[in-house]
Scaffold this motif. Structure first.
Motif, PDB file in Angstrom:
ATOM      1  N   GLY A   1      -1.289   3.787  -3.961  1.00 34.24           N
ATOM      2  CA  GLY A   1      -0.058   3.210  -3.433  1.00 34.24           C
ATOM      3  C   GLY A   1       0.668   2.293  -4.377  1.00 34.24           C
ATOM      4  N   THR A   2      -0.062   1.611  -5.240  1.00 34.66           N
ATOM      5  CA  THR A   2       0.552   0.723  -6.232  1.00 34.66           C
ATOM      6  C   THR A   2      -0.152   0.901  -7.571  1.00 34.66           C
ATOM      7  OG1 THR A   2      -0.916  -1.125  -5.649  1.00 34.66           O
ATOM      8  CG2 THR A   2       1.217  -1.002  -4.501  1.00 34.66           C
ATOM      9  N   ALA A   3       0.517   0.465  -8.612  1.00 36.60           N
ATOM     10  CA  ALA A   3      -0.062   0.541  -9.954  1.00 36.60           C
ATOM     11  C   ALA A   3       0.596  -0.515 -10.828  1.00 36.60           C
ATOM     12  CB  ALA A   3       0.143   1.926 -10.555  1.00 36.60           C
ATOM     13  N   ARG A   4      -0.075  -0.878 -11.882  1.00 37.16           N
ATOM     14  CA  ARG A   4       0.512  -1.789 -12.866  1.00 37.16           C
ATOM     15  C   ARG A   4       1.162  -0.927 -13.940  1.00 37.16           C
ATOM     16  NH1 ARG A   4       0.972  -6.839 -14.134  1.00 37.16           N
ATOM     17  NH2 ARG A   4       1.098  -7.524 -16.309  1.00 37.16           N
ATOM     18  N   VAL A   5       2.443  -1.182 -14.179  1.00 39.35           N
ATOM     19  CA  VAL A   5       3.215  -0.304 -15.061  1.00 39.35           C
ATOM     20  C   VAL A   5       4.026  -1.107 -16.073  1.00 39.35           C
ATOM     21  CG1 VAL A   5       3.422   1.453 -13.251  1.00 39.35           C
ATOM     22  CG2 VAL A   5       5.230  -0.262 -13.537  1.00 39.35           C
ATOM     23  N   ARG A   6       4.491  -0.389 -17.065  1.00 34.71           N
ATOM     24  CA  ARG A   6       5.486  -0.909 -18.009  1.00 34.71           C
ATOM     25  C   ARG A   6       6.789  -0.159 -17.772  1.00 34.71           C
ATOM     26  NH1 ARG A   6       3.554   0.770 -22.491  1.00 34.71           N
ATOM     27  NH2 ARG A   6       2.219  -1.049 -22.858  1.00 34.71           N
ATOM     28  N   VAL A   7       7.896  -0.871 -17.655  1.00 31.90           N
ATOM     29  CA  VAL A   7       9.216  -0.267 -17.462  1.00 31.90           C
ATOM     30  C   VAL A   7      10.057  -0.554 -18.690  1.00 31.90           C
ATOM     31  CG1 VAL A   7      11.278  -0.174 -16.021  1.00 31.90           C
ATOM     32  CG2 VAL A   7       9.049  -0.597 -14.971  1.00 31.90           C
ATOM     33  N   GLU A   8      10.506   0.511 -19.362  1.00 36.87           N
ATOM     34  CA  GLU A   8      11.332   0.384 -20.566  1.00 36.87           C
ATOM     35  C   GLU A   8      12.678   1.071 -20.323  1.00 36.87           C
ATOM     36  OE1 GLU A   8       8.477   1.075 -24.243  1.00 36.87           O
ATOM     37  OE2 GLU A   8       7.968   2.419 -22.574  1.00 36.87           O
ATOM     38  N   ALA A   9      13.745   0.309 -20.397  1.00 42.70           N
ATOM     39  CA  ALA A   9      15.071   0.896 -20.241  1.00 42.70           C
ATOM     40  C   ALA A   9      15.363   1.810 -21.411  1.00 42.70           C
ATOM     41  CB  ALA A   9      16.128  -0.200 -20.148  1.00 42.70           C
ATOM     42  N   LEU A  10      16.012   2.944 -21.140  1.00 43.63           N
ATOM     43  CA  LEU A  10      16.345   3.916 -22.173  1.00 43.63           C
ATOM     44  C   LEU A  10      17.832   3.866 -22.467  1.00 43.63           C
ATOM     45  CD1 LEU A  10      14.242   7.003 -21.013  1.00 43.63           C
ATOM     46  CD2 LEU A  10      13.624   5.222 -22.649  1.00 43.63           C
ATOM     47  N   SER A  11      18.164   3.976 -23.739  1.00 46.19           N
ATOM     48  CA  SER A  11      19.560   4.003 -24.138  1.00 46.19           C
ATOM     49  C   SER A  11      20.099   5.412 -23.998  1.00 46.19           C
ATOM     50  CB  SER A  11      19.707   3.512 -25.585  1.00 46.19           C
ATOM     51  OG  SER A  11      18.966   4.340 -26.460  1.00 46.19           O
ATOM     52  N   ALA A  12      21.393   5.579 -24.272  1.00 45.34           N
ATOM     53  CA  ALA A  12      22.043   6.870 -24.059  1.00 45.34           C
ATOM     54  C   ALA A  12      21.440   7.972 -24.904  1.00 45.34           C
ATOM     55  CB  ALA A  12      23.537   6.760 -24.347  1.00 45.34           C
ATOM     56  N   ASP A  13      20.884   7.624 -26.089  1.00 46.50           N
ATOM     57  CA  ASP A  13      20.293   8.650 -26.938  1.00 46.50           C
ATOM     58  C   ASP A  13      18.822   8.880 -26.610  1.00 46.50           C
ATOM     59  OD1 ASP A  13      19.211   6.334 -27.883  1.00 46.50           O
ATOM     60  OD2 ASP A  13      19.947   6.539 -29.943  1.00 46.50           O
TER      61      ASP A  13
ATOM     62  N   GLY B   1       4.062  -4.744 -11.135  1.00 43.41           N
ATOM     63  CA  GLY B   1       3.590  -3.810 -10.135  1.00 43.41           C
ATOM     64  C   GLY B   1       4.624  -2.763  -9.765  1.00 43.41           C
ATOM     65  N   ALA B   2       4.143  -1.581  -9.439  1.00 42.85           N
ATOM     66  CA  ALA B   2       5.001  -0.481  -8.980  1.00 42.85           C
ATOM     67  C   ALA B   2       4.466   0.037  -7.660  1.00 42.85           C
ATOM     68  CB  ALA B   2       5.037   0.651 -10.006  1.00 42.85           C
ATOM     69  N   SER B   3       5.371   0.376  -6.763  1.00 35.12           N
ATOM     70  CA  SER B   3       5.031   1.034  -5.512  1.00 35.12           C
ATOM     71  C   SER B   3       5.854   2.310  -5.440  1.00 35.12           C
ATOM     72  CB  SER B   3       5.319   0.114  -4.318  1.00 35.12           C
ATOM     73  OG  SER B   3       6.626  -0.429  -4.402  1.00 35.12           O
ATOM     74  N   TYR B   4       5.851   2.972  -4.292  1.00 35.96           N
ATOM     75  CA  TYR B   4       6.704   4.150  -4.154  1.00 35.96           C
ATOM     76  C   TYR B   4       7.110   4.310  -2.706  1.00 35.96           C
ATOM     77  CZ  TYR B   4       2.628   6.889  -2.461  1.00 35.96           C
ATOM     78  OH  TYR B   4       1.552   7.368  -1.760  1.00 35.96           O
TER      79      TYR B   4
ATOM     80  N   GLY C   1       0.796  -1.211   0.000  1.00 37.84           N
ATOM     81  CA  GLY C   1       0.000   0.000   0.000  1.00 37.84           C
ATOM     82  C   GLY C   1       0.828   1.260   0.000  1.00 37.84           C
ATOM     83  N   ALA C   2       0.134   2.381   0.073  1.00 35.56           N
ATOM     84  CA  ALA C   2       0.811   3.674   0.011  1.00 35.56           C
ATOM     85  C   ALA C   2       1.344   4.056   1.376  1.00 35.56           C
ATOM     86  CB  ALA C   2      -0.157   4.738  -0.480  1.00 35.56           C
ATOM     87  N   PRO C   3       2.478   4.752   1.426  1.00 38.31           N
ATOM     88  CA  PRO C   3       2.934   5.308   2.707  1.00 38.31           C
ATOM     89  C   PRO C   3       1.874   6.262   3.231  1.00 38.31           C
ATOM     90  CG  PRO C   3       4.653   5.420   1.050  1.00 38.31           C
ATOM     91  CD  PRO C   3       3.409   5.025   0.336  1.00 38.31           C
TER      92      PRO C   3
ATOM     93  N   ILE D   1       7.966  -4.722  -9.537  1.00 37.36           N
ATOM     94  CA  ILE D   1       9.198  -4.685 -10.331  1.00 37.36           C
ATOM     95  C   ILE D   1       9.955  -3.374 -10.175  1.00 37.36           C
ATOM     96  CG2 ILE D   1       8.288  -6.317 -12.036  1.00 37.36           C
ATOM     97  CD1 ILE D   1       7.764  -3.932 -13.893  1.00 37.36           C
ATOM     98  N   ILE D   2       9.301  -2.348  -9.616  1.00 31.23           N
ATOM     99  CA  ILE D   2       9.974  -1.055  -9.486  1.00 31.23           C
ATOM    100  C   ILE D   2       9.353  -0.268  -8.335  1.00 31.23           C
ATOM    101  CG2 ILE D   2       8.484   0.277 -11.053  1.00 31.23           C
ATOM    102  CD1 ILE D   2      11.138   1.517 -12.191  1.00 31.23           C
ATOM    103  N   ASP D   3      10.183   0.498  -7.668  1.00 33.76           N
ATOM    104  CA  ASP D   3       9.748   1.384  -6.591  1.00 33.76           C
ATOM    105  C   ASP D   3      10.082   2.808  -7.015  1.00 33.76           C
ATOM    106  OD1 ASP D   3       8.416   1.379  -4.217  1.00 33.76           O
ATOM    107  OD2 ASP D   3      10.104   0.760  -2.982  1.00 33.76           O
ATOM    108  N   LEU D   4       9.087   3.651  -7.180  1.00 34.77           N
ATOM    109  CA  LEU D   4       9.307   5.004  -7.669  1.00 34.77           C
ATOM    110  C   LEU D   4       9.396   5.998  -6.517  1.00 34.77           C
ATOM    111  CD1 LEU D   4       6.896   5.202 -10.736  1.00 34.77           C
ATOM    112  CD2 LEU D   4       9.305   4.557 -10.686  1.00 34.77           C
ATOM    113  N   SER D   5       9.978   7.126  -6.808  1.00 39.37           N
ATOM    114  CA  SER D   5       9.993   8.217  -5.839  1.00 39.37           C
ATOM    115  C   SER D   5       8.578   8.757  -5.658  1.00 39.37           C
ATOM    116  CB  SER D   5      10.922   9.338  -6.318  1.00 39.37           C
ATOM    117  OG  SER D   5      10.426   9.895  -7.534  1.00 39.37           O
ATOM    118  N   TYR D   6       8.382   9.479  -4.574  1.00 39.64           N
ATOM    119  CA  TYR D   6       7.070  10.060  -4.286  1.00 39.64           C
ATOM    120  C   TYR D   6       6.590  10.941  -5.438  1.00 39.64           C
ATOM    121  CZ  TYR D   6       3.695  13.121  -1.878  1.00 39.64           C
ATOM    122  OH  TYR D   6       2.591  13.853  -1.522  1.00 39.64           O
TER     123      TYR D   6
END
Length: 401
Positions: A213-225, A133-136, A24-26, A196-201
């Motif tokens: 407090g939580t959400a279902r998300v997609r996480v995509e790594a970004l390259s240098a460009d 899932g994502a939390s923060y 849950g959410a803080p 899979i990831i914990d985000l900042s507030y």
């Protein structure tokens, strides 16, 4: 305790610093010293018309009281509930981090284990794309060192991840509402099943799941460009001169001359008539390296760099070439894109302005390339400035050495 065990215990706070929050959410807490109101921000060096945005929230400082207090397995104060401030930050004023190449942090990039579970840090995050899932996390960790050694700032767009290199960048998209944000991954976690990831507030507010407090998300790594596997991420805003140079056809050096160019468009060489039509369509005049007379009431000519070589004589006056007399530097333009800066430099050198050079600088964390000429003498600067204006760059800025 043996010496190896003492060393391991001393390293744990940096290796596995965060994300011991429960489900849950803080919960909200009364404002205290870690709750920050927006403050006046000093803008980046003016590069009209698109200066780099600066967050109105002052960067977090380390809270020394939050050092240590970890338990076996790497969790930080597992019995203490996380909280968040009552206020909701204005996330539209917080700029997303600039995606760029950064060296790996000295800590947090080795394989590790938490609560008996082993985790492997990716050697190469290119192509990483995962949904889950994502939390923060919030005030409990605000001001504490992350696994990479940086200070956790709940008012910045950052994240904790179990396997992405530290630091790295990712685009996180809330699959329920389509909102997305670019975050800088600088911490380890979350160590809870299904996340899979914990985000900042601030990032959680940006994605719209602060209350849930939580959400279902997609996480995509970004390259240098700044390019993701499935979607493009924002790149640094182009300056006016960047946009100008990007509009020019591709330039291909001719082997038998050091400062002439064949003009390429759509993969083939442009003929003389085609190039002339290209110039007329854009109201671009051919640069001669000499100032164009302008009537008193006439409108100024379009300030566009003409992408052609010129035959103007180089500045070789005694006043300009004498080291003792030199003392003025002219700044022609600033660029956020190195390739554009180098292309503009080639245009100046093609106009026989041999003193042209590029100087790079970091302005509030943003890489900028300055196109400058000099040093030259005071007596030579009016003629040189007129030639620069004649090339379409606009009036240069005088910088005394």
């Amino acid at each position: 305790m043996s010496t190896p065990m003492r060393l391991l215990a001393a390293m744990l706070p940096l290796v596995l610093a965060a994300c011991a929050t429960t489900g849950g959410a803080p919960r909200a807490a009364a404002p205290d010293a870690s709750t920050r109101k927006p403050v006046d921000a000093t803008p980046a060096e003016g590069i009209a018309p698109t200066p780099r945005r600066v967050s109105p929230y002052a960067p977090a400082q380390e809270d020394l009281s939050k050092r240590g207090d970890y338990v076996a397995g790497g969790l930080f104060r597992p019995g203490v509930a996380d909280t968040v401030p009552d206020e909701i930050p204005d996330v539209d004023l917080i700029p997303e981090p600039e995606v760029r190449d950064e060296p790996r942090a000295r800590s947090g990039n080795r394989d590790y284990a938490v609560l008996g579970q082993k985790y492997r840090v990716l050697d190469d995050h290119e192509g990483y794309n995962e949904e889950g899932g994502a939390s923060y996390y919030g005030k409990k960790f605000h001001g504490r060192r992350t696994s990479s050694g940086e200070v956790y700032d709940m008012y910045a767009f950052s994240a904790a991840h179990k396997s992405l290199p530290l630091p790295s960048f990712a685009r996180v998209t809330n699959l329920d509402n389509g909102k997305s944000v670019v975050v800088r991954v600088n911490d380890r976690g979350p160590f809870h099943k299904g996340r899979i990831i914990d985000l900042s507030y601030a990032a959680a507010v940006k994605l719209g799941y602060r209350e849930r407090g939580t959400a279902r998300v997609r996480v995509e790594a970004l390259s240098a460009d700044g390019v993701a596997v499935a979607s493009a991420a924002p790149v640094a805003a182009a300056t006016a001169m960047d946009k100008l140079v990007q509009a020019l056809p591709e330039q291909k050096p001719v082997a038998d001359t050091g400062n002439r160019f064949d003009m390429h468009q759509d993969g083939r060489t442009m003929g003389a008539d085609e190039f002339d039509a290209w110039m007329r369509a854009r109201q671009i005049r051919v640069a001669t390296g000499k100032p164009t007379p302008v009537a008193a009431n006439a409108a100024p000519a379009p300030a566009v760099v003409a992408p052609v070589a010129v035959a103007a004589a180089p500045v070789t006056t005694a006043a300009a070439s004498s080291p003792a007399a030199a003392g003025i530097t002219l700044q022609v333009a600033s660029f956020s894109n190195q390739r554009n800066a180098e292309q503009a430099l080639s245009l100046l050198r093609g106009a026989a302005i041999a003193q042209a050079q590029l100087q790079d600088a970091d302005i509030n964390g943003r890489k900028v390339w300055r196109l400058r000429i000099g040093p030259v003498s005071e007596a030579a600067t009016p003629e040189l400035a007129a030639r620069i204006v004649g090339l379409g760059f606009g009036q240069p800025q005088r910088i005394r050495n």
